[in-house]
Write a protein that holds these residues in place. Structure first.
Motif, PDB file in Angstrom:
ATOM      1  N   ILE A  28       1.002  -3.064 -13.075  1.00  0.00           N
ATOM      2  CA  ILE A  28      -0.367  -3.207 -12.557  1.00  0.00           C
ATOM      3  C   ILE A  28      -1.242  -2.099 -13.118  1.00  0.00           C
ATOM      4  O   ILE A  28      -0.876  -0.929 -13.083  1.00  0.00           O
ATOM      5  N   ASP A  29      -2.408  -2.491 -13.642  1.00  0.00           N
ATOM      6  CA  ASP A  29      -3.415  -1.525 -14.079  1.00  0.00           C
ATOM      7  C   ASP A  29      -4.216  -1.067 -12.864  1.00  0.00           C
ATOM      8  O   ASP A  29      -4.666  -1.884 -12.061  1.00  0.00           O
ATOM      9  N   ILE A  30      -4.401   0.232 -12.757  1.00  0.00           N
ATOM     10  CA  ILE A  30      -5.167   0.831 -11.671  1.00  0.00           C
ATOM     11  C   ILE A  30      -6.365   1.566 -12.274  1.00  0.00           C
ATOM     12  O   ILE A  30      -6.204   2.420 -13.140  1.00  0.00           O
ATOM     13  N   ASP A  31      -7.547   1.203 -11.828  1.00  0.00           N
ATOM     14  CA  ASP A  31      -8.753   1.868 -12.308  1.00  0.00           C
ATOM     15  C   ASP A  31      -9.116   3.069 -11.443  1.00  0.00           C
ATOM     16  O   ASP A  31      -9.694   4.033 -11.922  1.00  0.00           O
ATOM     17  N   PHE A  32      -8.779   3.004 -10.147  1.00  0.00           N
ATOM     18  CA  PHE A  32      -9.090   4.074  -9.206  1.00  0.00           C
ATOM     19  C   PHE A  32      -7.876   4.308  -8.321  1.00  0.00           C
ATOM     20  O   PHE A  32      -7.188   3.366  -7.944  1.00  0.00           O
ATOM     21  N   GLU A  33      -7.621   5.544  -7.946  1.00  0.00           N
ATOM     22  CA  GLU A  33      -6.439   5.905  -7.149  1.00  0.00           C
ATOM     23  C   GLU A  33      -6.355   5.131  -5.829  1.00  0.00           C
ATOM     24  O   GLU A  33      -5.274   4.753  -5.394  1.00  0.00           O
ATOM     25  N   CYS A  84      13.106  -3.764  -4.874  1.00  0.00           N
ATOM     26  CA  CYS A  84      12.363  -4.198  -6.051  1.00  0.00           C
ATOM     27  C   CYS A  84      11.453  -3.054  -6.501  1.00  0.00           C
ATOM     28  O   CYS A  84      11.273  -2.071  -5.783  1.00  0.00           O
ATOM     29  N   TYR A  85      10.912  -3.191  -7.700  1.00  0.00           N
ATOM     30  CA  TYR A  85      10.129  -2.110  -8.289  1.00  0.00           C
ATOM     31  C   TYR A  85       8.820  -2.638  -8.856  1.00  0.00           C
ATOM     32  O   TYR A  85       8.735  -3.774  -9.319  1.00  0.00           O
ATOM     33  N   LEU A  86       7.828  -1.771  -8.847  1.00  0.00           N
ATOM     34  CA  LEU A  86       6.488  -2.078  -9.321  1.00  0.00           C
ATOM     35  C   LEU A  86       5.986  -0.878 -10.118  1.00  0.00           C
ATOM     36  O   LEU A  86       6.060   0.250  -9.644  1.00  0.00           O
ATOM     37  N   ASP A  87       5.525  -1.120 -11.340  1.00  0.00           N
ATOM     38  CA  ASP A  87       5.023  -0.038 -12.193  1.00  0.00           C
ATOM     39  C   ASP A  87       3.501   0.015 -12.149  1.00  0.00           C
ATOM     40  O   ASP A  87       2.832  -1.017 -12.286  1.00  0.00           O
ATOM     41  N   PHE A  88       2.968   1.220 -11.978  1.00  0.00           N
ATOM     42  CA  PHE A  88       1.523   1.440 -11.990  1.00  0.00           C
ATOM     43  C   PHE A  88       1.124   2.162 -13.269  1.00  0.00           C
ATOM     44  O   PHE A  88       1.782   3.124 -13.678  1.00  0.00           O
ATOM     45  N   TYR A  89       0.052   1.692 -13.872  1.00  0.00           N
ATOM     46  CA  TYR A  89      -0.498   2.276 -15.096  1.00  0.00           C
ATOM     47  C   TYR A  89      -1.981   2.535 -14.892  1.00  0.00           C
ATOM     48  O   TYR A  89      -2.648   1.818 -14.140  1.00  0.00           O
ATOM     49  N   GLU A  90      -2.489   3.548 -15.573  1.00  0.00           N
ATOM     50  CA  GLU A  90      -3.927   3.790 -15.577  1.00  0.00           C
ATOM     51  C   GLU A  90      -4.578   2.696 -16.397  1.00  0.00           C
ATOM     52  O   GLU A  90      -4.126   2.395 -17.503  1.00  0.00           O
TER      53      GLU A  90
END
Length: 105
Positions: A28-33, A84-90
């Motif tokens: 998942i792309d994250i634009d704001f914390e 399960c796992y979820l990856d966060f990206y900027e």
């Protein structure tokens, strides 16, 4: 140029939940914390919760190859106890770094 796989946006929680149930590790792309908390809250409505206090793994992905990687979040599907796992990206900061022009309008 950053090497990227397919990454979901914060509004695509239904698809992310489906992938989690299938055993995939969605990105998942994250634009704001603050969006991280929103994603976690939204996934709770699909039956997921964060797996304890040590749920964030900041070294799960090679940061040299993927400098925009933030962390991998360990989650539990409440009904089955499945991990399960979820990856966060900027998210991309500008057009050249990420989204196609059609995204920007």
């Amino acid at each position: 140029m950053i090497k990227r796989g397919f990454r979901y946006q914060t509004g695509e929680i239904g698809e992310v939940a489906r992938l989690l149930k299938e055993g995939n590790i969605p990105e998942i792309d994250i634009d704001f914390e603050y969006e991280i908390k929103e994603v976690i809250s939204d996934l709770s409505s699909y039956g997921f919760e964060v797996a304890g206090e040590d749920a964030k793994n900041f070294d799960a992905v090679d940061k040299i190859e993927h400098p925009d990687f933030m962390f991998r979040l360990k989650m539990v599907e409440k009904s089955t106890g499945k991990i399960c796992y979820l990856d966060f990206y900027e998210g991309p900061k500008d057009q050249e770094d990420g989204y196609d022009e059609i995204w920007w309008g």
